[in-house]
Motif scaffolding. Structure first.
Motif, PDB file in Angstrom:
ATOM      1  N   UNK A  56      -5.965 -16.168  -6.918  1.00 60.75           N
ATOM      2  CA  UNK A  56      -6.004 -17.475  -6.263  1.00 60.75           C
ATOM      3  C   UNK A  56      -4.967 -18.399  -6.864  1.00 60.75           C
ATOM      4  N   UNK A  57      -4.543 -19.371  -6.077  1.00 61.55           N
ATOM      5  CA  UNK A  57      -3.674 -20.437  -6.569  1.00 61.55           C
ATOM      6  C   UNK A  57      -4.406 -21.776  -6.615  1.00 61.55           C
ATOM      7  N   UNK A  58      -5.709 -21.759  -6.388  1.00 61.61           N
ATOM      8  CA  UNK A  58      -6.490 -22.990  -6.417  1.00 61.61           C
ATOM      9  C   UNK A  58      -6.934 -23.269  -7.853  1.00 61.61           C
ATOM     10  N   UNK A  59      -6.490 -24.383  -8.407  1.00 59.85           N
ATOM     11  CA  UNK A  59      -6.756 -24.680  -9.816  1.00 59.85           C
ATOM     12  C   UNK A  59      -8.245 -24.872 -10.095  1.00 59.85           C
ATOM     13  N   UNK A  60      -8.943 -25.592  -9.209  1.00 58.42           N
ATOM     14  CA  UNK A  60     -10.368 -25.816  -9.418  1.00 58.42           C
ATOM     15  C   UNK A  60     -11.137 -24.501  -9.368  1.00 58.42           C
ATOM     16  N   UNK A  61     -10.862 -23.693  -8.348  1.00 56.62           N
ATOM     17  CA  UNK A  61     -11.556 -22.414  -8.225  1.00 56.62           C
ATOM     18  C   UNK A  61     -11.265 -21.521  -9.421  1.00 56.62           C
ATOM     19  N   UNK A  72      -8.294 -14.326 -13.940  1.00 57.36           N
ATOM     20  CA  UNK A  72      -7.587 -15.031 -12.874  1.00 57.36           C
ATOM     21  C   UNK A  72      -6.152 -14.520 -12.799  1.00 57.36           C
ATOM     22  N   UNK A  73      -5.730 -14.172 -11.588  1.00 60.01           N
ATOM     23  CA  UNK A  73      -4.352 -13.766 -11.325  1.00 60.01           C
ATOM     24  C   UNK A  73      -3.787 -14.709 -10.275  1.00 60.01           C
ATOM     25  N   UNK A  74      -2.681 -15.387 -10.542  1.00 55.45           N
ATOM     26  CA  UNK A  74      -2.072 -16.248  -9.523  1.00 55.45           C
ATOM     27  C   UNK A  74      -1.579 -15.427  -8.336  1.00 55.45           C
ATOM     28  N   UNK A  75      -1.688 -16.007  -7.163  1.00 58.04           N
ATOM     29  CA  UNK A  75      -1.188 -15.354  -5.939  1.00 58.04           C
ATOM     30  C   UNK A  75       0.315 -15.601  -5.850  1.00 58.04           C
TER      31      UNK A  75
END
Length: 212
Positions: A56-61, A72-75
């Motif tokens: 995901x690229x959503x910081x809150x999530x 967490x892996x950035x998209x």
């Protein structure tokens, strides 16, 4: 066999647009996050799961799901669902080339760990396998065992595409919670009838949804 699950989650502001008839713009992001939190929490309790990686690229999530224990892996591809899943699977494979990886939808708020274990244990018998969603048109889980390429083909009609790609369709009994993804108000009512996790229940209570 223990599995690494990769769970894709788009930016919360863009998520669950088909729930617009049930939840307004102010509630949908919170509902999408609650779905993901309950999905990840249940997956991490499954004895067949080694770890969960959310792409995901959503910081809150990312922050909230990391708190639950997810990696967490950035998209980085930013090319849609399948590109995100392929990227996450590659990241996992770079550190563990023989890992068994399964893509799991982020919108399974009624997910039960024993049912997920039943699906993953069945998937272990095949190089690639998938589980159709409750509507029998899409896919909620795609598994690639022992270092095999995931080759995700999610999206509308993905059940037929995954089958055509050579993945084996899994048909275990009594795994409704793994099939029940949530895209529409009717889907949410069906998930509520199965029994959702605490975060989804709290947000859904604000929607005054009547189970049918």
């Amino acid at each position: 066999m223990q599995w690494t699950l990769v769970v894709p989650l788009k930016p919360l502001a863009q998520a669950k647009s088909r729930l617009s008839d049930t939840a307004d713009d102010g509630l949908r992001p919170g509902l999408a996050l609650a779905f993901a939190q309950d999905t990840v929490a249940a997956a991490l309790e499954c004895p067949s799961v080694r770890d969960v990686v959310v792409v995901t690229n959503d910081a809150l999530a990312a922050r909230e799901l990391a708190t639950l224990g997810a990696g967490i892996v950035p998209d980085l591809p930013r090319g849609g669902l399948n590109a995100a899943l392929a990227h996450a699977a590659t990241v996992v494979g770079s550190s563990r080339p023989t890992a068994s990886v399964a893509a799991l939808n982020a919108d399974l708020p009624a997910l039960r760990p024993p049912e997920l274990a039943r699906v993953l244990d069945a998937a272990a018998a095949f190089p690639r396998a998938f589980l159709a969603d409750a509507a029998a048109l899409g896919t909620t889980l795609l598994a690639a065992s022992r270092g095999r390429e995931l080759r995700p083909l999610f999206g509308p009609g993905s059940r037929a595409r995954h089958r055509a790609s050579g993945a084996v369709e899994l048909c275990p009994e009594a795994v409704d919670s793994v099939r029940q993804d949530v895209d529409t108000g009717d889907d949410l009512r069906a998930a509520l009838a199965l029994g959702v996790g605490p975060r989804t229940a709290a947000v859904a209570a604000r929607l005054l949804i009547t189970e049918q």
